[in-house]
Design an enzyme around this catalytic site. Structure first.
Site, mmCIF file in Angstrom:
data_model
loop_
_atom_site.group_PDB
_atom_site.id
_atom_site.type_symbol
_atom_site.label_atom_id
_atom_site.label_comp_id
_atom_site.label_asym_id
_atom_site.label_seq_id
_atom_site.Cartn_x
_atom_site.Cartn_y
_atom_site.Cartn_z
ATOM 1 N N LYS A 160 0.837 -1.206 0.000
ATOM 2 C CA LYS A 160 0.000 0.000 0.000
ATOM 3 C C LYS A 160 0.872 1.258 0.000
ATOM 4 C CE LYS A 160 -1.843 2.513 3.226
ATOM 5 N NZ LYS A 160 -1.689 3.842 2.593
ATOM 6 N N GLU A 205 10.597 0.820 9.964
ATOM 7 C CA GLU A 205 11.577 1.887 9.750
ATOM 8 C C GLU A 205 10.843 3.182 10.028
ATOM 9 O OE1 GLU A 205 13.271 4.799 8.525
ATOM 10 O OE2 GLU A 205 13.240 4.063 6.454
ATOM 11 N N CYS A 217 13.715 10.596 6.482
ATOM 12 C CA CYS A 217 13.769 10.111 7.866
ATOM 13 C C CYS A 217 15.176 10.251 8.440
ATOM 14 C CB CYS A 217 13.300 8.675 7.942
ATOM 15 S SG CYS A 217 14.031 7.657 6.668
ATOM 16 N N GLU A 238 10.897 14.942 15.645
ATOM 17 C CA GLU A 238 11.062 14.936 14.195
ATOM 18 C C GLU A 238 10.135 15.979 13.569
ATOM 19 O OE1 GLU A 238 9.673 11.451 11.916
ATOM 20 O OE2 GLU A 238 11.602 11.532 10.895
HETATM 21 P P1 NAI Z 1 2.041 7.801 8.641
HETATM 22 O O1 NAI Z 1 2.896 6.942 9.492
HETATM 23 O O2 NAI Z 1 0.635 8.073 9.080
HETATM 24 O O3 NAI Z 1 1.954 7.177 7.163
HETATM 25 C C1 NAI Z 1 2.817 6.210 6.630
HETATM 26 C C2 NAI Z 1 2.003 5.113 5.958
HETATM 27 O O4 NAI Z 1 1.262 4.402 6.945
HETATM 28 C C3 NAI Z 1 0.978 5.598 4.941
HETATM 29 O O5 NAI Z 1 0.915 4.691 3.869
HETATM 30 C C4 NAI Z 1 -0.317 5.570 5.743
HETATM 31 O O6 NAI Z 1 -1.473 5.445 4.940
HETATM 32 C C5 NAI Z 1 -0.124 4.338 6.589
HETATM 33 N N1 NAI Z 1 -0.917 4.270 7.825
HETATM 34 C C6 NAI Z 1 -1.440 5.298 8.541
HETATM 35 N N2 NAI Z 1 -2.089 4.831 9.628
HETATM 36 C C7 NAI Z 1 -1.959 3.471 9.608
HETATM 37 C C8 NAI Z 1 -2.393 2.418 10.470
HETATM 38 N N3 NAI Z 1 -3.082 2.651 11.585
HETATM 39 N N4 NAI Z 1 -2.062 1.146 10.148
HETATM 40 C C9 NAI Z 1 -1.346 0.871 9.043
HETATM 41 N N5 NAI Z 1 -0.924 1.828 8.188
HETATM 42 C C10 NAI Z 1 -1.216 3.111 8.465
HETATM 43 O O7 NAI Z 1 2.814 9.161 8.415
HETATM 44 P P2 NAI Z 1 2.196 10.614 8.085
HETATM 45 O O8 NAI Z 1 0.992 10.900 8.918
HETATM 46 O O9 NAI Z 1 2.030 10.715 6.623
HETATM 47 O O10 NAI Z 1 3.388 11.553 8.570
HETATM 48 C C11 NAI Z 1 3.466 11.922 9.943
HETATM 49 C C12 NAI Z 1 4.891 12.027 10.382
HETATM 50 O O11 NAI Z 1 5.519 10.758 10.282
HETATM 51 C C13 NAI Z 1 5.772 12.952 9.548
HETATM 52 O O12 NAI Z 1 5.649 14.267 9.941
HETATM 53 C C14 NAI Z 1 7.132 12.378 9.816
HETATM 54 O O13 NAI Z 1 7.613 12.908 11.033
HETATM 55 C C15 NAI Z 1 6.895 10.896 9.980
HETATM 56 N N6 NAI Z 1 7.198 10.138 8.759
HETATM 57 C C16 NAI Z 1 8.347 9.392 8.713
HETATM 58 C C17 NAI Z 1 8.680 8.729 7.554
HETATM 59 C C18 NAI Z 1 9.927 7.932 7.462
HETATM 60 O O14 NAI Z 1 10.459 7.804 6.373
HETATM 61 N N7 NAI Z 1 10.393 7.320 8.515
HETATM 62 C C19 NAI Z 1 7.869 8.817 6.357
HETATM 63 C C20 NAI Z 1 6.656 9.564 6.514
HETATM 64 C C21 NAI Z 1 6.362 10.201 7.677
#
Ligand code: NAI
Ligand code: MG
Length: 504
Positions: free
Chosen positions: A208, A282, A316, A413
């Site tokens: 996804k 990650e 990240c 972050e």
């Molecule tokens: P997120 O963690 O909500 O989204 C990442 C993925 O997880 C997306 O595909 C989303 O649809 C999915 N997701 C969301 N809720 C879920 C759940 N309960 N179960 C399974 N999958 C789920 O990240 P978001 O809200 O887009 O960004 C928030 C913060 O997260 C950012 O400000 C940043 O600090 C951090 N982040 C870190 C990343 C990294 O590369 N480590 C990448 C993106 C965000």
């Protein structure tokens, strides 16, 4: 030389000054050099990629993905419900049992090589779509994201028939169906990171992409079709958090691979506790870039700029904390500010652009919230003076000085182009400060001394430590973190391990 010195010296007050100020000139500009959109085809509407075909969502729902650079809608994509997830997991299970796990590894490798080659052939189109959908500069998607994604497929295709050398004297078997959930900062590259090792080791996939950046994963589905991968080996479902949760909670999933926020990482860990599902997570980071007084300062400044500002800080492992030795702090901060003034913020499709659009309104709000927190905490803010486009989500490169280690802008972050600068005097002090973080994904050390590099890398609690460079990636190098940055490694030989069962 002498005349030059004379020219910059001010005359005593009272007399008319003829001082020549040698100020950094930011008035020059490049002519626009936009990449053409015509090399990319984006459909109006995308369905779900299940069992090798495009299927209408049982949910009957679609949502829009926009271009964050101008807020225009690019396409509608299907929103997969629990029932759609069931269909995809069933298809992946059947493909696993009937075809993929039985296939001789060298045959599996041929498919992965084919995917890699088609990604290369379609590199220009993929780069344009990545930039349109996510807002990152075309230079990044063209020179980093897409080639590195192809390289990951090439690299893991090479491992598929050599697992006995990857794990000597052990027998390997695949785990089954992998549920893979990826974020919006490297949409195609994250898909490659996750899919390539899973396929090489004989697993099938339900992936996804993130809701704001689904388009390159859907293009990858077209590539997978073109590569003639057996139906059901890779299924791609679009949707938001609820779709992700349905994948995580599905009993037919054997392994979860997730990249995203620490918050969702914790939800996933709770959801799979007590099940047989394996997981790699990650998560976030708050990387420390450390500049010692003996470092080549111009090179270090360029590395810091690259580490936090390019790609809008949506990384990240972004170097969002800068620790600079007190004796050179003034000089480094001045050089940073000068360089920030020359960064071009704007249209991501322009080949000159250094900093593109922030991925979403929500992320821009988060970044702005942290900038105001930084000011309230008493840190001193500096932002470049560039003009921002009228439409779209943009943020000027910003730095904070007078930051305390305990400030939220130094601990949490931000995921945006915001740098927190802290000074230090001794090695011990900087190690303590750099390690004083809930995260431990990456770090950077800038010094002229090899011995210091080894000493620092040993003591820094970070999964990756770059020395006199930053944000360098290679498919052969493992990547992953300590503490709240998650667990498990992706990339390299280590990246195979989370997808196999080892028996002696
Ligand atoms: P997120 O963690 O909500 O989204 C990442 C993925 O997880 C997306 O595909 C989303 O649809 C999915 N997701 C969301 N809720 C879920 C759940 N309960 N179960 C399974 N999958 C789920 O990240 P978001 O809200 O887009 O960004 C928030 C913060 O997260 C950012 O400000 C940043 O600090 C951090 N982040 C870190 C990343 C990294 O590369 N480590 C990448 C993106 C965000
Ligand atoms: Mg989008």
């Amino acid at each position: 030389m002498a005349t030059k010195k004379k020219a910059v010296r001010s005359k005593p007050s009272g007399k008319k000054s003829n001082t020549i100020r040698l100020k950094f000139d930011t008035s020059w500009s490049y002519a626009p050099a936009p990449e053409s959109k015509s090399a990319a085809t984006i459909d109006k509407q995308y369905d779900l990629f299940i069992n090798g075909t495009w299927q209408k969502p049982l949910s009957k729902k679609y949502f829009s993905t926009i271009n964050p650079a101008n807020e225009e809608k690019l396409a509608e994509v299907a929103e997969a419900s629990e029932a759609d997830v069931n269909k995809a997991v069933d298809a992946a299970r059947t493909a696993y049992e009937d075809v993929w796990k039985k296939m001789p590894p060298k045959e599996r490798a041929k498919y992965i090589f084919r995917i890699a080659r088609i990604v290369q052939e379609k590199a220009r189109e993929l780069a344009i779509i990545e930039t349109l959908d996510g807002g990152k500069p075309i230079r990044e998607s063209r020179d980093f994201d897409v080639p590195t994604a192809a390289n990951h497929f090439f690299y893991y295709a090479g491992w598929a028939d050599k697992l006995e050398y990857a794990f000597p004297n052990r027998r390997t078997s695949p785990l089954g169906v992998a549920g893979q959930i990826i974020p919006w900062n490297f949409p195609l590259l994250m898909a490659a990171w996750k899919i390539a090792p899973a396929l090489a080791t004989g697993n099938t996939v339900v992936l996804k992409p993130a809701e704001t950046t689904p388009l390159t994963a859907l293009k990858l589905a077209e590539i997978i079709q073109e590569a003639d991968l057996p139906p059901g080996v890779v299924n791609i479902l679009t949707g938001a958090g609820a779709t992700g949760a349905a994948i995580v909670n599905h009993p037919g999933i054997n392994k979860i691979a997730f990249t995203g926020s620490t918050e969702v990482g914790k939800i996933i860990q709770r959801a799979i506790a007590g099940t047989n599902k394996k997981a790699t997570l990650e998560l976030g980071g708050k990387a420390a870039n450390i500049i010692f007084e003996d470092a080549p300062l111009d090179q270090a400044v360029e590395g810091v700029i690259n580490g936090i500002f390019f790609n809008q800080g949506h990384v990240c492992c972004a170097g969002s904390r800068l620790y600079v030795q007190e004796s050179v702090a003034k000089e480094v901060i001045r050089k940073l500010k000068d360089r920030m003034e020359s960064l071009l913020v704007g249209d991501p499709l322009d080949k000159n652009t250094d900093i593109g659009a922030i991925n979403s309104k929500q992320q821009l709000d988060t970044i702005r919230k942290y900038i105001s927190i930084g000011k309230k905490e008493g840190a001193e803010m500096y932002e470049s003076s560039c003009r921002l486009p009228g439409k779209g989500f943009y943020c000027r490169p910003t730095l904070f000085t007078n930051v305390a280690q305990s400030n939220r802008i130094a601990q949490e972050e931000i995921f945006g182009p915001v740098l927190a600068i802290i000074t230090f005097r001794t090695d011990d002090e900087v190690i303590e400060k750099a390690n004083n973080s809930p995260y431990g994904l990456s770090a950077g050390v800038w010094t002229d001394k090899g011995s210091k590099i080894f000493n620092m890398t040993k003591r820094l609690r970070a999964g990756v430590v770059w020395a006199n460079t930053f944000n360098k990636f290679d498919p052969a190098s493992p990547f992953g973190g300590y503490k709240e940055s998650g667990f498990g490694r992706e990339g390299g030989l280590h990246g195979l391990l989370p997808y196999v069962q080892l028996t002696s």
